[in-house]
Design a protein around this motif. Structure first.
Motif, PDB file in Angstrom:
ATOM      1  N   LEU A  26      16.170  20.156 -12.920  1.00  0.00           N
ATOM      2  CA  LEU A  26      16.741  20.957 -14.225  1.00  0.00           C
ATOM      3  C   LEU A  26      15.408  21.695 -14.718  1.00  0.00           C
ATOM      4  CD1 LEU A  26      18.611  18.303 -16.126  1.00  0.00           C
ATOM      5  CD2 LEU A  26      19.583  20.261 -14.510  1.00  0.00           C
ATOM      6  N   ASN A  27      15.413  22.910 -15.058  1.00  0.00           N
ATOM      7  CA  ASN A  27      14.371  23.456 -15.848  1.00  0.00           C
ATOM      8  C   ASN A  27      14.855  23.821 -17.067  1.00  0.00           C
ATOM      9  OD1 ASN A  27      12.396  25.209 -16.793  1.00  0.00           O
ATOM     10  ND2 ASN A  27      12.389  26.572 -15.027  1.00  0.00           N
ATOM     11  N   THR A  32      10.106  21.189 -16.006  1.00  0.00           N
ATOM     12  CA  THR A  32      11.015  20.574 -14.930  1.00  0.00           C
ATOM     13  C   THR A  32      11.453  19.009 -15.158  1.00  0.00           C
ATOM     14  OG1 THR A  32      10.180  22.509 -13.676  1.00  0.00           O
ATOM     15  CG2 THR A  32      11.381  20.685 -12.418  1.00  0.00           C
ATOM     16  N   TYR A  33      12.511  18.838 -14.889  1.00  0.00           N
ATOM     17  CA  TYR A  33      13.025  17.322 -14.790  1.00  0.00           C
ATOM     18  C   TYR A  33      13.986  17.061 -13.393  1.00  0.00           C
ATOM     19  CZ  TYR A  33      11.804  17.085 -19.861  1.00  0.00           C
ATOM     20  OH  TYR A  33      11.169  17.060 -21.135  1.00  0.00           O
ATOM     21  N   ALA A  34      13.595  15.954 -12.891  1.00  0.00           N
ATOM     22  CA  ALA A  34      14.419  15.343 -11.921  1.00  0.00           C
ATOM     23  C   ALA A  34      15.222  14.135 -12.485  1.00  0.00           C
ATOM     24  CB  ALA A  34      13.631  14.966 -10.580  1.00  0.00           C
ATOM     25  N   THR A  35      16.511  14.362 -12.256  1.00  0.00           N
ATOM     26  CA  THR A  35      17.446  13.297 -12.832  1.00  0.00           C
ATOM     27  C   THR A  35      18.519  12.828 -11.540  1.00  0.00           C
ATOM     28  OG1 THR A  35      18.456  12.004 -14.408  1.00  0.00           O
ATOM     29  CG2 THR A  35      18.633  14.455 -14.259  1.00  0.00           C
ATOM     30  N   ASP A  67      16.804  29.433 -12.176  1.00  0.00           N
ATOM     31  CA  ASP A  67      15.513  29.871 -12.274  1.00  0.00           C
ATOM     32  C   ASP A  67      15.273  30.474 -10.736  1.00  0.00           C
ATOM     33  OD1 ASP A  67      14.875  27.673 -10.735  1.00  0.00           O
ATOM     34  OD2 ASP A  67      13.471  26.833 -12.139  1.00  0.00           O
ATOM     35  N   SER A  68      13.884  30.881 -10.605  1.00  0.00           N
ATOM     36  CA  SER A  68      13.538  31.509  -9.378  1.00  0.00           C
ATOM     37  C   SER A  68      13.679  30.438  -8.131  1.00  0.00           C
ATOM     38  CB  SER A  68      12.026  32.079  -9.593  1.00  0.00           C
ATOM     39  OG  SER A  68      11.198  31.009  -9.781  1.00  0.00           O
ATOM     40  N   ILE A  72      18.735  24.492 -12.020  1.00  0.00           N
ATOM     41  CA  ILE A  72      19.831  24.994 -13.024  1.00  0.00           C
ATOM     42  C   ILE A  72      18.800  25.189 -14.441  1.00  0.00           C
ATOM     43  CG2 ILE A  72      21.491  24.031 -14.600  1.00  0.00           C
ATOM     44  CD1 ILE A  72      22.494  22.201 -12.332  1.00  0.00           C
ATOM     45  N   PHE A  73      18.766  26.087 -15.106  1.00  0.00           N
ATOM     46  CA  PHE A  73      17.982  26.582 -16.152  1.00  0.00           C
ATOM     47  C   PHE A  73      18.570  26.572 -17.510  1.00  0.00           C
ATOM     48  CE2 PHE A  73      16.139  29.634 -19.318  1.00  0.00           C
ATOM     49  CZ  PHE A  73      14.920  29.132 -19.360  1.00  0.00           C
ATOM     50  N   ILE A  74      18.027  25.672 -18.442  1.00  0.00           N
ATOM     51  CA  ILE A  74      18.517  25.411 -19.862  1.00  0.00           C
ATOM     52  C   ILE A  74      17.830  25.972 -20.708  1.00  0.00           C
ATOM     53  CG2 ILE A  74      19.562  23.776 -21.572  1.00  0.00           C
ATOM     54  CD1 ILE A  74      20.103  21.881 -19.092  1.00  0.00           C
TER      55      ILE A  74
END
Length: 289
Positions: A26-27, A32-35, A67-68, A72-74
């Motif tokens: 996730l962005n 940036t996060y990874a879950t 995003d580029s 997934i962009f929030i």
């Protein structure tokens, strides 16, 4: 497994040899996060985080975006999202001591439709307020005899018994490059600044730079009387930073600089081969009494 988007626009999971988890990148607001899908599915069923695995690409663009790098962009507060993930993982609030952004975090919880988290945050707010009220009322009810003894008490270092100080130092630093013309000719090459760093007491930095201050790399959003060296500005105009410090009555107390020449191979292909570039790092120390 790792989540990707297939040709039909749907999220799929792909097996890997080293990981058997369903990983989602996730962005959130540039952070940036990874879950895992399992963590996101701990949210309430109506939460958009819980239904990410069922969305296709068009729905993701409508609700969130990409995003580029196809993550997934929030478009929300990226720093506060860490507490949202912590809550989903642990099913309890884990906030730093003297956490000062309860209302902002509650807004984030409401956006993600995490009703249980929002209720816990709402319960946390009056507790801190009532404690403060209790302390203030007890201070006002101190008898004359007790008041005389209070004057002998010296606040310990690191406590915050009164209004925070408006005096202090702010250090502005930047790394940049400068190119000289070939063969000593007056070929104008302008200074290039990659980023302006800001160090100092948090509340002073926020007062001076306001909305131009980027706090995304500062890991702790706790008390404002702490110090940090992880702020930077959203622009690269050194003179604008100096103007803002001057308007806030800060005076330059000193400066330091270092520089070295670099070969074109170290700078990359964008550098002209017939020029020498000078790398330099400068720091400017400002003080307000």
């Amino acid at each position: 497994m790792k989540v990707q988007i297939n040709a039909n626009g749907y999220l799929i999971t792909m097996s890997t040899e080293t990981n058997n988890l369903d990983v989602v990148e996730l962005n959130v607001g540039g952070v940036t996060y990874a879950t895992t899908l399992g963590t996101l599915q701990q949210a309430e069923p109506e939460s958009p985080l819980a239904i990410i695995s069922t969305l296709n690409a068009a729905e993701i663009r409508t609700i969130f975006g990409r995003d580029s790098k196809n993550r997934i962009f929030i478009d929300r507060d990226g720093v506060l999202f860490r507490y949202v993930l912590d809550y989903l993982r642990n099913k309890k609030l884990s906030l730093p001591e003297n956490f000062a952004e309860l209302e902002r975090l509650r807004t984030e919880a409401e956006y993600y439709r995490l009703d249980s988290m929002s209720r816990l945050l709402a319960q946390s707010r009056p507790n801190s307020s009532s404690n403060g009220k209790y302390l203030n009322e007890n201070m006002m009810n101190v008898t004359a005899g007790a008041t005389s003894s209070m004057h002998q008490i010296t606040p310990s270092i690191g406590s915050n018994p009164g209004p925070r100080s408006n005096s202090g130092y702010i250090v502005v630093g930047y790394r940049g490059t400068f190119a000289f013309g070939r063969d000593g000719l007056a070929d104008v090459k302008f200074r290039k600044i990659s980023r302006i760093l800001v160090c100092g007491r948090v509340h002073l930095c926020r007062e001076v730079f306001g909305e131009t201050l980027n706090e995304s790399r500062d890991p702790d959003h706790g008390q404002t009387d702490r110090y940090t060296s992880r702020f930077f500005l959203k622009h690269t105009f050194l003179e604008q930073a100096f103007d803002m410090l001057g308007e806030a009555s800060f005076l330059m107390a000193g400066c330091a600089a270092s520089g070295c020449s670099s070969s074109t191979s170290e700078m990359g292909k964008q550098t002209d081969s017939e020029e020498n570039r000078w790398l330099h790092y400068n720091e400017f120390i400002f003080y307000r009494s």
